[in-house]
Design a protein around this motif. Sequence first.
Motif, PDB file in Angstrom:
ATOM      1  N   ALA A 166      -7.493  -3.145 -37.428  1.00 49.40           N
ATOM      2  CA  ALA A 166      -8.592  -2.227 -37.742  1.00 49.40           C
ATOM      3  C   ALA A 166      -8.058  -0.860 -38.148  1.00 49.40           C
ATOM      4  O   ALA A 166      -8.590  -0.222 -39.065  1.00 49.40           O
ATOM      5  CB  ALA A 166      -9.513  -2.092 -36.531  1.00 49.40           C
ATOM      6  N   ILE A 167      -6.968  -0.422 -37.498  1.00 48.94           N
ATOM      7  CA  ILE A 167      -6.359   0.863 -37.859  1.00 48.94           C
ATOM      8  C   ILE A 167      -5.769   0.792 -39.261  1.00 48.94           C
ATOM      9  O   ILE A 167      -5.925   1.716 -40.069  1.00 48.94           O
ATOM     10  CB  ILE A 167      -5.277   1.252 -36.835  1.00 48.94           C
ATOM     11  CG1 ILE A 167      -5.892   1.375 -35.437  1.00 48.94           C
ATOM     12  CG2 ILE A 167      -4.619   2.570 -37.235  1.00 48.94           C
ATOM     13  CD1 ILE A 167      -4.867   1.593 -34.340  1.00 48.94           C
ATOM     14  N   LEU A 168      -5.111  -0.322 -39.570  1.00 47.08           N
ATOM     15  CA  LEU A 168      -4.551  -0.504 -40.917  1.00 47.08           C
ATOM     16  C   LEU A 168      -5.646  -0.471 -41.981  1.00 47.08           C
ATOM     17  O   LEU A 168      -5.498   0.164 -43.033  1.00 47.08           O
ATOM     18  CB  LEU A 168      -3.783  -1.821 -41.000  1.00 47.08           C
ATOM     19  CG  LEU A 168      -2.397  -1.864 -40.346  1.00 47.08           C
ATOM     20  CD1 LEU A 168      -1.881  -3.287 -40.282  1.00 47.08           C
ATOM     21  CD2 LEU A 168      -1.416  -0.977 -41.113  1.00 47.08           C
TER      22      LEU A 168
ATOM     23  N   THR B 234      -2.575  -7.868 -33.019  1.00 49.62           N
ATOM     24  CA  THR B 234      -3.867  -8.288 -32.470  1.00 49.62           C
ATOM     25  C   THR B 234      -3.840  -8.677 -30.993  1.00 49.62           C
ATOM     26  O   THR B 234      -4.822  -8.464 -30.283  1.00 49.62           O
ATOM     27  CB  THR B 234      -4.412  -9.485 -33.274  1.00 49.62           C
ATOM     28  OG1 THR B 234      -3.462 -10.568 -33.219  1.00 49.62           O
ATOM     29  CG2 THR B 234      -4.668  -9.104 -34.722  1.00 49.62           C
ATOM     30  N   LYS B 235      -2.727  -9.243 -30.510  1.00 53.57           N
ATOM     31  CA  LYS B 235      -2.658  -9.691 -29.111  1.00 53.57           C
ATOM     32  C   LYS B 235      -1.660  -8.824 -28.353  1.00 53.57           C
ATOM     33  O   LYS B 235      -0.595  -9.260 -27.945  1.00 53.57           O
ATOM     34  CB  LYS B 235      -2.266 -11.167 -29.050  1.00 53.57           C
ATOM     35  CG  LYS B 235      -3.304 -12.086 -29.673  1.00 53.57           C
ATOM     36  CD  LYS B 235      -2.882 -13.547 -29.572  1.00 53.57           C
ATOM     37  CE  LYS B 235      -3.931 -14.463 -30.200  1.00 53.57           C
ATOM     38  NZ  LYS B 235      -3.522 -15.888 -30.149  1.00 53.57           N
ATOM     39  N   ARG B 236      -2.062  -7.590 -28.157  1.00 51.91           N
ATOM     40  CA  ARG B 236      -1.177  -6.572 -27.630  1.00 51.91           C
ATOM     41  C   ARG B 236      -1.470  -6.258 -26.157  1.00 51.91           C
ATOM     42  O   ARG B 236      -2.594  -6.424 -25.695  1.00 51.91           O
ATOM     43  CB  ARG B 236      -1.326  -5.296 -28.457  1.00 51.91           C
ATOM     44  CG  ARG B 236      -1.006  -5.462 -29.931  1.00 51.91           C
ATOM     45  CD  ARG B 236      -1.487  -4.264 -30.743  1.00 51.91           C
ATOM     46  NE  ARG B 236      -1.008  -3.012 -30.216  1.00 51.91           N
ATOM     47  CZ  ARG B 236       0.149  -2.424 -30.547  1.00 51.91           C
ATOM     48  NH1 ARG B 236       0.947  -3.015 -31.435  1.00 51.91           N
ATOM     49  NH2 ARG B 236       0.497  -1.267 -30.021  1.00 51.91           N
ATOM     50  N   LYS B 237      -0.466  -5.749 -25.468  1.00 58.31           N
ATOM     51  CA  LYS B 237      -0.653  -5.346 -24.078  1.00 58.31           C
ATOM     52  C   LYS B 237      -1.643  -4.192 -23.960  1.00 58.31           C
ATOM     53  O   LYS B 237      -2.383  -4.092 -22.984  1.00 58.31           O
ATOM     54  CB  LYS B 237       0.697  -4.947 -23.475  1.00 58.31           C
ATOM     55  CG  LYS B 237       1.672  -6.112 -23.335  1.00 58.31           C
ATOM     56  CD  LYS B 237       3.018  -5.639 -22.824  1.00 58.31           C
ATOM     57  CE  LYS B 237       4.021  -6.787 -22.763  1.00 58.31           C
ATOM     58  NZ  LYS B 237       5.372  -6.330 -22.354  1.00 58.31           N
ATOM     59  N   ASP B 238      -1.652  -3.299 -24.959  1.00 58.23           N
ATOM     60  CA  ASP B 238      -2.558  -2.146 -24.899  1.00 58.23           C
ATOM     61  C   ASP B 238      -3.953  -2.452 -25.433  1.00 58.23           C
ATOM     62  O   ASP B 238      -4.814  -1.578 -25.471  1.00 58.23           O
ATOM     63  CB  ASP B 238      -1.969  -0.950 -25.650  1.00 58.23           C
ATOM     64  CG  ASP B 238      -1.719  -1.232 -27.133  1.00 58.23           C
ATOM     65  OD1 ASP B 238      -2.230  -2.240 -27.657  1.00 58.23           O
ATOM     66  OD2 ASP B 238      -1.015  -0.432 -27.773  1.00 58.23           O
ATOM     67  N   LYS B 239      -4.161  -3.701 -25.877  1.00 58.81           N
ATOM     68  CA  LYS B 239      -5.465  -4.173 -26.355  1.00 58.81           C
ATOM     69  C   LYS B 239      -5.937  -3.483 -27.639  1.00 58.81           C
ATOM     70  O   LYS B 239      -7.089  -3.669 -28.059  1.00 58.81           O
ATOM     71  CB  LYS B 239      -6.554  -3.995 -25.277  1.00 58.81           C
ATOM     72  CG  LYS B 239      -6.212  -4.605 -23.924  1.00 58.81           C
ATOM     73  CD  LYS B 239      -5.978  -6.103 -24.020  1.00 58.81           C
ATOM     74  CE  LYS B 239      -5.664  -6.694 -22.644  1.00 58.81           C
ATOM     75  NZ  LYS B 239      -5.342  -8.140 -22.721  1.00 58.81           N
TER      76      LYS B 239
ATOM     77  N   GLU C  21       5.615  -4.039 -30.546  1.00 59.22           N
ATOM     78  CA  GLU C  21       4.249  -3.505 -30.561  1.00 59.22           C
ATOM     79  C   GLU C  21       4.245  -2.051 -31.038  1.00 59.22           C
ATOM     80  O   GLU C  21       3.365  -1.639 -31.801  1.00 59.22           O
ATOM     81  CB  GLU C  21       3.602  -3.629 -29.180  1.00 59.22           C
ATOM     82  CG  GLU C  21       3.279  -5.071 -28.807  1.00 59.22           C
ATOM     83  CD  GLU C  21       2.380  -5.188 -27.581  1.00 59.22           C
ATOM     84  OE1 GLU C  21       1.978  -4.131 -27.034  1.00 59.22           O
ATOM     85  OE2 GLU C  21       2.073  -6.325 -27.181  1.00 59.22           O
ATOM     86  N   GLU C  22       5.241  -1.273 -30.614  1.00 62.82           N
ATOM     87  CA  GLU C  22       5.371   0.102 -31.107  1.00 62.82           C
ATOM     88  C   GLU C  22       5.677   0.102 -32.606  1.00 62.82           C
ATOM     89  O   GLU C  22       5.165   0.940 -33.360  1.00 62.82           O
ATOM     90  CB  GLU C  22       6.478   0.835 -30.352  1.00 62.82           C
ATOM     91  CG  GLU C  22       6.144   1.157 -28.909  1.00 62.82           C
ATOM     92  CD  GLU C  22       7.247   1.956 -28.249  1.00 62.82           C
ATOM     93  OE1 GLU C  22       8.076   2.563 -28.964  1.00 62.82           O
ATOM     94  OE2 GLU C  22       7.287   1.977 -27.000  1.00 62.82           O
TER      95      GLU C  22
END
Length: 375
Positions: A185-187, A175-180, A152-153
């Motif tokens: 969208a950032i990309l 898209t299915k990350r622990k930090d939500k 994820e990092e």
Amino acid sequence: MKLKKIVFTLIALGLFSCKTTSVLVKNEPQLKTPKNVILLISDGAGLSQISSTFYFKEGTPNYTQFKNIGLIKTSSSREDVTDSASGATAFSCGIKTYNAAIGVADDSTAVKSIVEIAALNNIKTGVVATSSITHATPASFYAHALNRGLEEEIAMDMTESDLDFFAGGGLNYFTKRKDKKDVLAILKGNQFTINTTGLTDFSSIASNRKMGFLLADEAMPTMEKGRGNFLSAATDLAIQFLSKDNSAFFIMSEGSQIDWGGHANNASYLISEINDFDDAIGTALAFAKKDGNTLVIVTSDHETGGFTLAAKKNKREDGSEYSDYTEIGPTFSTGGHSATLIPVFAYGPGSEEFIGIYENNEIFHKILKVTKWNQ
């Protein structure tokens, strides 16, 4: 008179010596400078895996097109047997580091990658993989992480990277990350157009600034489960996209799952993946031969499985076993990696530099030497 003769003789010898030195320097072979570099990595493939294409692939393998061949030693900074993270970081950053390290040195400090160096020279860059794009090998070319498991990092590092193109699996890490966080969208905010449905033709993406394909939640499907020509097609699409407007480029394209076939001791899985990788070699070489200014390098981070093309074991009528030398029965000696030397194949301008036996991190330095990107 004798003194004059000695003086004239010395002058003549000096002139001849200068002339001779000039001729020798002029005749020394000069490495040509490639405009583009395509680095193809067959994860987990040693000489036996490569050899299998000569027995189990229809037609002549594309490996036969190389004349300049070398060998690399793959050990990491702390271990005799490397993993993919350390092995890929050696290629991408030119350093030996610990197993599991992504783009960081043995002391855990970030090291500038070849993608970052290329970008400073206005070279377009891309990565392609049949694994998730956040997996160890592709990650090492754009990310800096203490451990390969921090996918994820690593996905977040993509948003700050210098990449212009990527294609592979790993959608879940965006898209299915622990930090939500919605990393897609950032990309997109960083000028990437993202496609999650399938590869397209070049004409439909030609006007995009940057392009990313995330075509599976985790890894791409295996060849045996219908992945098709993704690796060759994505490599070709990367070439077209990055070379538009006559731009120079660097591409790393990985046949990721050769390694997984080795770990599973599954010969048919491994062979189908190395055959697919050989097709990608053909794609890269076809462009390089037409272009004339592209260096193609083919190698692997390590060997996996202790793969051997042994004679097939058969049984006689009395039940006794014998080795049938008329047929190959692939075998394995381990479920992990091995420390065997790995072949390096090179084609195009500067390919002579890759002949010989050397450490794996020299691949990085040899690329910079022939391209002069570090100047």
